[in-house]
Design a protein around this motif. Structure first.
Motif, mmCIF file in Angstrom:
data_model
loop_
_atom_site.group_PDB
_atom_site.id
_atom_site.type_symbol
_atom_site.label_atom_id
_atom_site.label_comp_id
_atom_site.label_asym_id
_atom_site.label_seq_id
_atom_site.Cartn_x
_atom_site.Cartn_y
_atom_site.Cartn_z
ATOM 1 N N GLU A 150 -17.980 -28.038 -14.598
ATOM 2 C CA GLU A 150 -18.409 -28.976 -15.644
ATOM 3 C C GLU A 150 -17.545 -28.876 -16.897
ATOM 4 N N LYS A 151 -16.881 -27.743 -17.070
ATOM 5 C CA LYS A 151 -15.965 -27.562 -18.205
ATOM 6 C C LYS A 151 -14.518 -27.887 -17.817
ATOM 7 N N GLY A 152 -14.312 -28.361 -16.586
ATOM 8 C CA GLY A 152 -12.966 -28.716 -16.137
ATOM 9 C C GLY A 152 -12.079 -27.526 -15.855
ATOM 10 N N ILE A 153 -12.672 -26.387 -15.514
ATOM 11 C CA ILE A 153 -11.899 -25.165 -15.250
ATOM 12 C C ILE A 153 -11.717 -25.007 -13.748
ATOM 13 N N ASN A 154 -10.465 -24.985 -13.297
ATOM 14 C CA ASN A 154 -10.158 -24.881 -11.878
ATOM 15 C C ASN A 154 -10.128 -23.421 -11.437
ATOM 16 N N ILE A 155 -10.729 -23.138 -10.292
ATOM 17 C CA ILE A 155 -10.772 -21.774 -9.761
ATOM 18 C C ILE A 155 -9.610 -21.565 -8.802
ATOM 19 N N ARG A 156 -8.817 -20.523 -9.053
ATOM 20 C CA ARG A 156 -7.644 -20.224 -8.235
ATOM 21 C C ARG A 156 -7.946 -19.251 -7.093
ATOM 22 N N ALA A 157 -8.870 -18.337 -7.335
ATOM 23 C CA ALA A 157 -9.215 -17.345 -6.300
ATOM 24 C C ALA A 157 -10.574 -16.753 -6.637
ATOM 25 N N ILE A 158 -11.227 -16.209 -5.633
ATOM 26 C CA ILE A 158 -12.564 -15.625 -5.786
ATOM 27 C C ILE A 158 -12.630 -14.334 -4.975
ATOM 28 N N THR A 159 -13.302 -13.329 -5.524
ATOM 29 C CA THR A 159 -13.630 -12.136 -4.752
ATOM 30 C C THR A 159 -15.018 -11.675 -5.174
ATOM 31 N N THR A 160 -15.756 -11.100 -4.249
ATOM 32 C CA THR A 160 -17.131 -10.718 -4.552
ATOM 33 C C THR A 160 -17.456 -9.331 -4.019
ATOM 34 N N SER A 161 -18.507 -8.736 -4.598
ATOM 35 C CA SER A 161 -19.124 -7.536 -4.049
ATOM 36 C C SER A 161 -20.621 -7.729 -4.201
ATOM 37 N N ALA A 206 0.828 -1.207 0.000
ATOM 38 C CA ALA A 206 0.000 0.000 0.000
ATOM 39 C C ALA A 206 0.863 1.258 0.000
ATOM 40 N N ASP A 207 1.954 1.223 0.760
ATOM 41 C CA ASP A 207 2.851 2.378 0.819
ATOM 42 C C ASP A 207 3.468 2.693 -0.538
ATOM 43 N N ASN A 208 3.572 1.659 -1.374
ATOM 44 C CA ASN A 208 4.129 1.836 -2.720
ATOM 45 C C ASN A 208 3.045 1.950 -3.788
ATOM 46 N N SER A 209 1.804 2.198 -3.342
ATOM 47 C CA SER A 209 0.655 2.418 -4.245
ATOM 48 C C SER A 209 0.413 1.250 -5.192
ATOM 49 N N ILE A 210 0.614 0.030 -4.687
ATOM 50 C CA ILE A 210 0.356 -1.177 -5.469
ATOM 51 C C ILE A 210 -0.996 -1.736 -5.039
ATOM 52 N N ASN A 211 -1.927 -1.796 -5.982
ATOM 53 C CA ASN A 211 -3.284 -2.224 -5.686
ATOM 54 C C ASN A 211 -3.370 -3.749 -5.639
ATOM 55 N N VAL A 212 -3.857 -4.273 -4.524
ATOM 56 C CA VAL A 212 -4.047 -5.719 -4.356
ATOM 57 C C VAL A 212 -5.526 -6.030 -4.507
ATOM 58 N N ASP A 213 -5.838 -7.078 -5.264
ATOM 59 C CA ASP A 213 -7.240 -7.412 -5.491
ATOM 60 C C ASP A 213 -7.646 -8.640 -4.676
ATOM 61 N N MET A 214 -7.468 -9.820 -5.219
ATOM 62 C CA MET A 214 -7.913 -11.045 -4.548
ATOM 63 C C MET A 214 -6.892 -11.484 -3.503
ATOM 64 N N ILE A 215 -7.369 -11.975 -2.382
ATOM 65 C CA ILE A 215 -6.495 -12.470 -1.314
ATOM 66 C C ILE A 215 -7.031 -13.810 -0.823
ATOM 67 N N ILE A 216 -6.142 -14.803 -0.757
ATOM 68 C CA ILE A 216 -6.514 -16.121 -0.220
ATOM 69 C C ILE A 216 -5.466 -16.536 0.802
ATOM 70 N N GLN A 217 -5.921 -17.060 1.937
ATOM 71 C CA GLN A 217 -5.008 -17.538 2.969
ATOM 72 C C GLN A 217 -5.346 -18.985 3.290
ATOM 73 N N ASN A 218 -4.347 -19.848 3.185
ATOM 74 C CA ASN A 218 -4.516 -21.268 3.506
ATOM 75 C C ASN A 218 -3.688 -21.607 4.740
ATOM 76 N N VAL A 219 -4.328 -22.062 5.782
ATOM 77 C CA VAL A 219 -3.625 -22.420 7.018
ATOM 78 C C VAL A 219 -3.192 -23.875 6.948
ATOM 79 N N SER A 220 -1.962 -24.143 7.374
ATOM 80 C CA SER A 220 -1.425 -25.504 7.337
ATOM 81 C C SER A 220 -2.044 -26.369 8.443
ATOM 82 N N ASP A 221 -1.820 -27.683 8.352
ATOM 83 C CA ASP A 221 -2.394 -28.618 9.320
ATOM 84 C C ASP A 221 -1.896 -28.347 10.742
#
Length: 419
Positions: free
Chosen positions: A379-390, A297-312
């Motif tokens: 159904e088309k075999g397309i894998n989703i890497r990240a999701i964001t909604t409004s 943010a300090d370098n004015s870089i816009n971040v869009d989608m964020i995903i966090q995966n916690v390990s076991d």
């Protein structure tokens, strides 16, 4: 009688013949009794040439002088169009940004409009004079010429429409309206009669190139009704004269209250300008997210989608986010400098991704819109890497090679290819 702002982009004024075509469009509205202000861009290719000369002279140049150089392209266009309008019997004069004046802040190259005194323009228009105004430019606090950044002529047109109380702002471009998706990918894409400000803002920010995002924001704030239409239509085509909506020649961008039948989904947008960054095995403890996204943010870089995966074991996490592809190198540099403080094991990047977005104000009151998209893609075999909604959009990150298949699939599953 109405008060109109007509905006023409670079391809619409590419040469003298195209400028004559623009003059014919303006004459049609003047002959119908309307008050007309015209906002124009530089002739196609002119701004790029001016930019290259500035950079050739000195790669690190004074931003104020750069603005003076690139603003000169519009000066040529407004004078040529004014001369042509005078030749065909229409009283017209040219206006540069500083002559109105269009007051901006001091951010040269990306200035924002602060105020416009439209009183003199209104007086001239009421006398039957056409105002031909240079888009893309204004006057900074130090009385230096400023420019508004890419697509700035759209912003100029909307701001002027607000300042003079225009009934409609026509944005003439090389397409005849806003489509449900890119017609080059989906042959059955349909032109929309109307679209809300919110939907258009989402589409503009998510990859649709029809309108510049800032211009839509400004239109929404000031409730300026926009119409996207083609300058390549003949000036005397049916429905070419002043009008908007189902009887108009293009797509009306307006308040959602004007749209009687609201579709659940209005369009599918996509953006190839995406890059994915993954921080592997980040220590899972309070404050880590701030240490990652604070420097960005300090370098004015816009971040869009964020995903966090916690390990076991609950001790580490993988953090994935997306940035504009043009900002990837800077983002990677910022993260690597902060890597020791963040405590991540590895930084991975991927540019072979695409963001596909489902947009519609009807999503506010309909459940299951997201589930429909997820099922159709699976159904088309397309894998989703990240999701964001409004409230009115769902954006899905997928692998690049599946871009066209995903757009076609979503366009079809929501019934957008039906008349």
């Amino acid at each position: 009688m109405a008060r109109l702002v007509m905006k023409f982009g670079g391809t619409s004024v590419a040469d003298v013949e195209r400028i004559r075509n623009v003059a014919a469009h303006v004459k049609r509205e003047v002959d119908a009794g309307h008050e007309v202000a015209v906002v124009v861009s530089a002739m196609a290719g002119t701004t790029n040439q001016l930019v290259s000369w500035a950079r050739e002279t000195a790669p690190l140049h004074d931003a104020r002088e750069y603005d003076t150089i690139v603003a000169s392209g519009e000066q040529v266009t407004i004078a040529l169009l004014s001369i042509e309008l005078q030749r065909i019997g229409i009283p017209a004069r040219s206006w540069l940004g500083w002559q109105i004046p269009i007051r901006t802040d001091s951010a040269h190259g990306a200035a924002r409009i602060r105020e416009i005194d439209g009183s003199e323009l209104v007086t001239r228009l009421s006398r039957g004079e056409v105002a031909v105004i240079a888009g893309f430019q204004g006057l900074g606090p130090d009385n230096r010429i400023t420019t508004l950044g890419r697509g700035g002529s759209d912003t100029s047109a909307v701001a002027i429409a607000a300042a003079i109380g225009a009934d409609l702002c026509d944005i003439y471009t090389d397409v005849d309206g806003v489509y449900t998706t890119d017609p080059r990918i989906v042959a059955k894409a349909r032109k929309l009669d109307k679209i809300s400000y919110e939907e258009m803002l989402e589409m503009a920010s998510l990859g649709a190139k029809v309108l510049q995002t800032r211009s839509v924001e400004l239109a929404m704030v000031h409730r300026v009704r926009l119409q996207v239409r083609s300058s390549f239509d003949t000036p005397d085509a049916p429905h070419a004269a002043y009008g908007a909506g189902s009887d108009g020649p293009g797509t009306l961008v307006c308040d959602e209250d004007e749209i009687v039948e609201q579709q659940v989904v209005s369009g599918i947008a996509y953006s190839k300008d995406e890059a994915k960054v993954t921080l592997v095995k980040v220590e899972d403890k309070p404050g880590v997210a701030a240490r990652i996204f604070g420097p960005l943010a300090d370098n004015s870089i816009n971040v869009d989608m964020i995903i966090q995966n916690v390990s076991d074991d609950g001790k580490s996490t993988d953090m994935t986010f997306t940035v504009p592809q043009a900002e990837l190198a800077r983002a990677e540099d910022v993260i690597r400098k902060a890597q020791a403080e963040i405590g991540c094991k590895e930084v991975k990047t991927d540019t072979n991704v695409i963001k596909v977005s489902v947009i519609g104000i009807g999503m506010r009151s309909h459940a299951g819109v997201a589930a429909t998209a997820f099922k159709a893609l699976s159904e088309k075999g397309i894998n989703i890497r990240a999701i964001t909604t409004s409230e009115i959009k769902i954006s899905i990150l997928i692998d690049g090679p599946y871009a066209e298949l995903a757009v076609r699939t979503l366009h079809s599953v929501y019934g957008l290819d039906k008349q």
